[in-house]
Design a protein around this motif. Structure first.
Motif, PDB file in Angstrom:
ATOM      1  N   LYS A  11     -51.539   6.822 -40.836  1.00 37.92           N
ATOM      2  CA  LYS A  11     -50.834   6.261 -39.918  1.00 37.92           C
ATOM      3  C   LYS A  11     -49.492   5.557 -39.832  1.00 37.92           C
ATOM      4  O   LYS A  11     -48.514   5.759 -39.642  1.00 37.92           O
ATOM      5  CB  LYS A  11     -51.671   5.631 -38.410  1.00 37.92           C
ATOM      6  N   ILE A  12     -49.929   4.844 -41.294  1.00 37.18           N
ATOM      7  CA  ILE A  12     -48.531   3.978 -41.033  1.00 37.18           C
ATOM      8  C   ILE A  12     -47.884   4.551 -42.077  1.00 37.18           C
ATOM      9  O   ILE A  12     -46.377   4.346 -41.684  1.00 37.18           O
ATOM     10  CB  ILE A  12     -49.063   2.781 -42.133  1.00 37.18           C
ATOM     11  N   PHE A  13     -48.147   6.130 -42.794  1.00 40.22           N
ATOM     12  CA  PHE A  13     -47.672   6.373 -43.425  1.00 40.22           C
ATOM     13  C   PHE A  13     -46.837   7.893 -42.565  1.00 40.22           C
ATOM     14  O   PHE A  13     -45.524   7.608 -42.732  1.00 40.22           O
ATOM     15  CB  PHE A  13     -48.519   7.174 -44.575  1.00 40.22           C
ATOM     16  N   ARG A  14     -47.487   8.247 -41.418  1.00 40.13           N
ATOM     17  CA  ARG A  14     -46.257   9.053 -40.558  1.00 40.13           C
ATOM     18  C   ARG A  14     -45.635   8.623 -39.470  1.00 40.13           C
ATOM     19  O   ARG A  14     -44.430   8.763 -39.476  1.00 40.13           O
ATOM     20  CB  ARG A  14     -47.334   9.542 -39.899  1.00 40.13           C
ATOM     21  N   GLN A  15     -45.377   6.979 -39.632  1.00 37.50           N
ATOM     22  CA  GLN A  15     -44.740   6.163 -38.267  1.00 37.50           C
ATOM     23  C   GLN A  15     -43.027   6.042 -39.436  1.00 37.50           C
ATOM     24  O   GLN A  15     -42.784   5.785 -38.607  1.00 37.50           O
ATOM     25  CB  GLN A  15     -45.390   4.841 -38.579  1.00 37.50           C
ATOM     26  N   ALA A  16     -43.894   5.637 -40.093  1.00 36.92           N
ATOM     27  CA  ALA A  16     -42.870   5.160 -41.489  1.00 36.92           C
ATOM     28  C   ALA A  16     -41.743   6.399 -41.937  1.00 36.92           C
ATOM     29  O   ALA A  16     -40.407   6.576 -41.620  1.00 36.92           O
ATOM     30  CB  ALA A  16     -43.365   4.691 -42.924  1.00 36.92           C
ATOM     31  N   GLN A  17     -42.451   7.513 -41.793  1.00 38.08           N
ATOM     32  CA  GLN A  17     -41.670   8.839 -41.946  1.00 38.08           C
ATOM     33  C   GLN A  17     -41.273   9.388 -41.208  1.00 38.08           C
ATOM     34  O   GLN A  17     -39.699  10.036 -40.637  1.00 38.08           O
ATOM     35  CB  GLN A  17     -42.483  10.111 -42.427  1.00 38.08           C
ATOM     36  N   ARG A  18     -41.841   9.260 -39.367  1.00 38.10           N
ATOM     37  CA  ARG A  18     -40.620   9.171 -38.335  1.00 38.10           C
ATOM     38  C   ARG A  18     -39.649   8.232 -38.255  1.00 38.10           C
ATOM     39  O   ARG A  18     -38.027   8.863 -38.662  1.00 38.10           O
ATOM     40  CB  ARG A  18     -41.760   8.475 -37.046  1.00 38.10           C
ATOM     41  N   THR A  19     -39.663   6.897 -38.491  1.00 40.00           N
ATOM     42  CA  THR A  19     -38.311   5.661 -38.317  1.00 40.00           C
ATOM     43  C   THR A  19     -37.232   6.665 -39.443  1.00 40.00           C
ATOM     44  O   THR A  19     -35.923   6.620 -39.299  1.00 40.00           O
ATOM     45  CB  THR A  19     -38.851   4.420 -38.942  1.00 40.00           C
ATOM     46  N   HIS A  20     -37.971   7.562 -40.818  1.00 35.84           N
ATOM     47  CA  HIS A  20     -36.676   8.349 -41.497  1.00 35.84           C
ATOM     48  C   HIS A  20     -36.132   9.049 -40.879  1.00 35.84           C
ATOM     49  O   HIS A  20     -35.282   9.071 -41.382  1.00 35.84           O
ATOM     50  CB  HIS A  20     -38.164   8.159 -43.127  1.00 35.84           C
ATOM     51  N   ARG A  21     -37.298   9.583 -40.255  1.00 30.08           N
ATOM     52  CA  ARG A  21     -36.187  10.704 -40.220  1.00 30.08           C
ATOM     53  C   ARG A  21     -34.990   9.851 -38.884  1.00 30.08           C
ATOM     54  O   ARG A  21     -34.333  10.570 -38.698  1.00 30.08           O
ATOM     55  CB  ARG A  21     -37.294  11.598 -39.171  1.00 30.08           C
ATOM     56  N   ILE A  22     -35.377   9.020 -37.703  1.00 32.23           N
ATOM     57  CA  ILE A  22     -34.685   8.392 -36.881  1.00 32.23           C
ATOM     58  C   ILE A  22     -33.356   8.018 -37.423  1.00 32.23           C
ATOM     59  O   ILE A  22     -32.254   8.988 -37.074  1.00 32.23           O
ATOM     60  CB  ILE A  22     -35.006   7.444 -36.388  1.00 32.23           C
TER      61      ILE A  22
END
Length: 864
Positions: free
Chosen positions: A535-546
């Motif tokens: 979940k940490i990895f996915r949320q970091a990827q989400r922030t990266h996409r933003i």
């Protein structure tokens, strides 16, 4: 009659010795005559014993008296004061060691001599000088013998010495003490600073002339009749209490500012530095200290502050004139600044409408809602215009007869007592009006009027510039070829400043978070921990996409259509405006279908469409002057995915023209009229439809319809474990010498861990200067530089250094940066052939970039 057997002891016939001896025997040994025999030898023995006992008692008394005299003499000799006694004829009876030492003689040699022969400056035959000048008691004066000041104590001898009567003198030299007292007196009364001594209850014990002058009293005596508590103005009672508390706690105050009252009532500002004096029990008995009059200094400082405020106000107005061409923004900012400068309660700014002959209110602060409605437009009477043009007046006050009567009535109804207004002139024409008012009566000094007039000239310039800008905008409406440039400017106005400052700061920690989450998955952990890590990895990827969306949105790019989840695009677009929506109290209500088909579209262009609609909705809600609601729905309908936006604003004025190019209902400077027309073109190019209408309950409704694409199974997301397996399988970097340079310690440690994990020999440093040191003395196969670092050597500067000193290493450089479109970075890539690596990067991307460098370059030699 004598006792039997006792011989007669009749006294001798002559002399007193026999009687004395007879008495001595009987008095010394009482009762002995009744028991002793008549032997003459025994009587002789008794007589001898009696003589011995008397001698011992007399000797003991003599020794006791001698010891006491010796101790008393030692005490007198230990005193530094001059002590001497003489009889009535002037003959010295006794002296102590102090005066004998001063006369350079032994005390015994002075006894018996005459006083007028021993003492210096004494006139022979005139007797003792101290008896003449200090006849009795304790007196102070000029020492007639030794000079200087002396305190002389004179007393008659209680009983004569050796049968003679006389006097004793004690002379104390107080020359130094008198000099010190005189020095203190001159210092105390000659100081320019006010000096005081008071009791805790306010009684003035002492003060100098400076305090008398400071407080405007006639004399010290006049001032000392006043209690210190009466010298404070009524607003400074707390100041005195604060001083007393400080005295109780610390015993002193330093540079405490207070306001006192002169005798005529005039306030005076002073700095107090004082301390407390305590008795043996620790109780405060007095306050002593200084007062420094800073009234003139305070007035000078206040004048300087006033001048600075005026200068700041003029500079601010000049800055507004050059910074903004939005008339409403300029007038609102100028009005707020003027009100703050003058401390006004209400204010309003107007622009003249020449055709309608009215003043339109463009900015209003402090008025009630009812008054704001009444002052929205103010009619200009012919009499007022004639007066203004004839007199070229700039300043008008509330009681000015030239002011329209309905304006004065409105101010009185609002409860305003004082008003000050300025006419805004532009090219010899009245262009507007600005006024500020106070509810309390106020006397306006000439300086305020002059400052208001100067500010009015600056504001007039801003109004004229805004008018010129409006005319220029109207001319530009016919220039269709400027559409692309205006679109890019509109995009950059929304997110340009945000992207420039935040991308680098976000991508550095994101690089570390993504990298460490990948490295951490290789460590043993339970299923719950692994789930948290994912979940940490996915949320970091989400922030990266933003962040990437922000960067992409701020740059022009070619459309790239792919399968897009409209819900995801909507969420990312709302995230861009989340802060502004929250700050403006706009509530977002989402209603998305859980299962929606995908569409074929360019996600960035869809984002532009949605963001433009949301921005218009926010502006419409803010026009109402209160908080609102934005409802966003997403659903499937008749082979299309529909995104619907409904706001609680005032609605559309003309829904039929809303998508026409250059049509706008916004004020000059707030819109170009191209936003919705561009949205219309984007949606049509995607084969969809965009419509707008007013909702029956109020507000506007926008719908975007996009055709559904063929659904296919999505690929599973790549996990951190996949990157870790790739990293472990990569053996081409084993034993490679790699130099990494980054000022962010988490990023540096992540890069070190990732590269060391595949067997590379890693050298890490946090500054370009340290990197230069290693490059001078060591050889490396790969160089990983951060493009932006503090100090003399950032990543690009290190490339410049390599060009001058180690050209063989240029092709081995990997430049990491938060924005791959950076112009300077692009030049370095083009000129030096370095490899870019955009942050945040993952483990596999870092290893792949290093592997590419190693595979395309031969082993490097160590520097000579």
């Amino acid at each position: 009659m004598r006792a039997p057997g006792i011989p007669s002891l009749n006294p001798p016939a002559r002399g007193e010795n026999g009687i004395w001896l007879h008495s001595l025997i009987y008095s010394t040994i009482p009762g002995l005559a009744l028991t002793l025999g008549s032997s003459v030898s025994f009587i002789s023995t008794v007589v001898a014993a009696a003589f011995g006992a008397g001698y011992l008692r007399a000797n003991h008394k003599y020794r006791t008296v001698a010891l006491a005299q010796h101790r008393w003499r030692a005490t007198i000799d230990s005193i530094d004061d001059f002590i001497f006694a003489h009889d009535d004829s002037g003959q010295v009876l006794q002296v102590n060691f102090a005066i004998a030492d001063r006369l350079q003689s032994h005390p015994a040699s002075l006894v018996g001599r005459r006083v007028d022969e021993l003492l210096p400056r004494a006139e022979p035959g005139q007797g003792c000088p101290y008896c003449r000048h200090f006849s009795a008691g304790r007196l102070e004066g000029q020492d007639p013998c030794f000079g200087g000041q002396a305190v002389v104590s004179t007393a008659r001898l209680a009983s004569g010495v050796k049968g003679r009567t006389g006097v004793v003198h004690v002379v104390r030299d107080v020359t130094a003490q008198v000099a010190a007292e005189e020095h203190y007196r001159r210092l105390f009364y000659g100081l320019r600073e006010a000096v005081f001594v008071t009791t805790p209850d306010g009684t003035i014990l002492e003060c100098n002339q400076a305090l008398v002058r400071m407080l405007g009293y006639d004399s010290r005596e006049d001032l000392m009749k006043v209690n210190a508590s009466e010298l404070y103005v009524h607003t400074s009672v707390t100041q005195r209490a604060a001083v007393q508390r400080a005295m109780e706690i610390t015993g002193y105050v330093h540079n405490h500012e207070l306001t006192l009252r002169k005798k005529d009532g005039t306030p005076v500002t002073a700095l107090e530095t004082s301390f407390a004096t305590r008795d043996r029990n620790g109780n405060i008995v007095s306050y002593q200290g200084f007062l420094l009059d800073i009234t003139q200094s305070k007035q000078a400082q206040e004048e300087i502050r006033r001048k600075n405020r005026e200068l700041h106000a003029l500079n601010t107005m000049a800055d507004l004139t050059n910074r903004s061409l939005d008339l409403n923004e300029v007038l609102h900012a100028a009005l707020g600044h003027v009100m703050e400068l003058f401390g006004a309660d209400t204010g309003s700014a107007y622009v003249r409408d020449r055709e309608r002959k009215v003043l339109q209110c463009r900015a209003s602060i402090g008025h009630s809602e009812q008054t704001q409605r009444l002052i929205a437009e103010v009619a200009l009477t012919p009499e007022f215009l004639r007066h203004v043009y004839a007199s070229r007046v700039e300043i008008l006050e509330m009681d000015d007869a030239a002011l329209p009567a309905h304006v004065r009535e409105l101010m009185q109804r609002e409860g305003l007592s004082t008003g000050l207004g300025v006419v805004l002139w532009s090219r010899n024409e009245v262009s507007g009006w600005m006024g500020v008012s106070w509810r309390a009566a106020r006397v306006l000094p000439p300086g305020d009027r002059e400052l208001m007039a100067a500010l009015a000239r600056q504001i007039s310039t801003s109004v004229e510039n805004a008018r010129l800008y409006q005319q220029a905008c109207m001319a530009l409406q016919n220039l269709q070829h400027a559409q692309e440039q205006l679109l890019q400017s509109e995009k950059m106005s929304a997110v340009g400043q945000l992207v420039s400052g935040v991308a680098h700061e976000l991508n550095n920690p994101l690089t570390a978070i993504l990298g460490y989450s990948q490295l951490l998955e290789a460590e043993p952990m339970n299923e719950r921990g692994r789930d948290f890590l994912y979940k940490i990895f996915r949320q970091a990827q989400r922030t990266h996409r933003i962040v990437q969306n922000l960067l992409s949105f701020s740059r022009q790019r070619q459309p790239h259509k792919e399968k897009v989840d409209v819900r995801k695009v909507l969420e990312e677009t709302l995230l861009l405006r989340e802060y502004d929506l929250r700050v403006n109290n706009i509530q977002v209500e989402r209603e998305f279908d859980s299962h929606l088909p995908v569409v074929i579209a360019d996600s960035h262009q869809l984002e532009q469409v949605f963001l433009n609609i949301i921005n218009n909705a926010v502006d419409a809600i803010l026009e109402t002057g209160k908080s609102g609601v934005l409802r966003v729905n997403c659903f499937a309908q008749e082979g299309s995915v529909v995104a619907e936006f409904q706001d609680s604003g005032r609605g559309l004025r003309d829904s039929k023209r809303i998508f026409d190019p250059f049509y706008t209902t916004k004020e000059i400077g707030k819109g170009t009229g191209l936003g919705l027309s561009i949205c219309y073109g984007i949606v049509k190019e995607h084969g969809g439809q965009i419509t707008a209408c007013n909702h029956p309950s109020g507000g506007a409704v926008f719908q975007v319809r996009l055709p559904v694409a063929q659904v296919s199974e999505e690929q599973a997301p790549r996990t951190a474990a996949g990157w870790q397996r790739q990293a472990r399988a990569d053996a081409s970097l084993a034993n490679c010498r790699i130099l990494i340079v980054d000022d962010e310690e988490p990023v540096l440690e992540f890069e070190r861990e990732a590269l060391a994990g595949v067997g590379a020999e890693v050298t890490a440093c946090q500054s370009g200067s340290d990197a230069v040191h290693f490059l001078r003395h060591h050889a490396f196969d790969v160089l990983v530089f951060d493009g932006k670092m503090p100090g003399a050597y950032a990543g690009i500067e290190l490339c410049h250094w390599l060009r001058e000193h180690r050209t063989d290493l240029l092709r081995r450089v990997i430049l990491t940066d938060s924005d791959a479109a950076n112009d300077e970075l692009a030049r370095a890539i083009r000129d030096y052939g370095v490899r870019p690596l955009s942050k945040p990067f993952q483990v596999g991307e870092l290893l792949a970039a290093c592997r590419a460098v190693v595979e395309t370059n031969a082993p490097v030699l160590a520097p000579a």
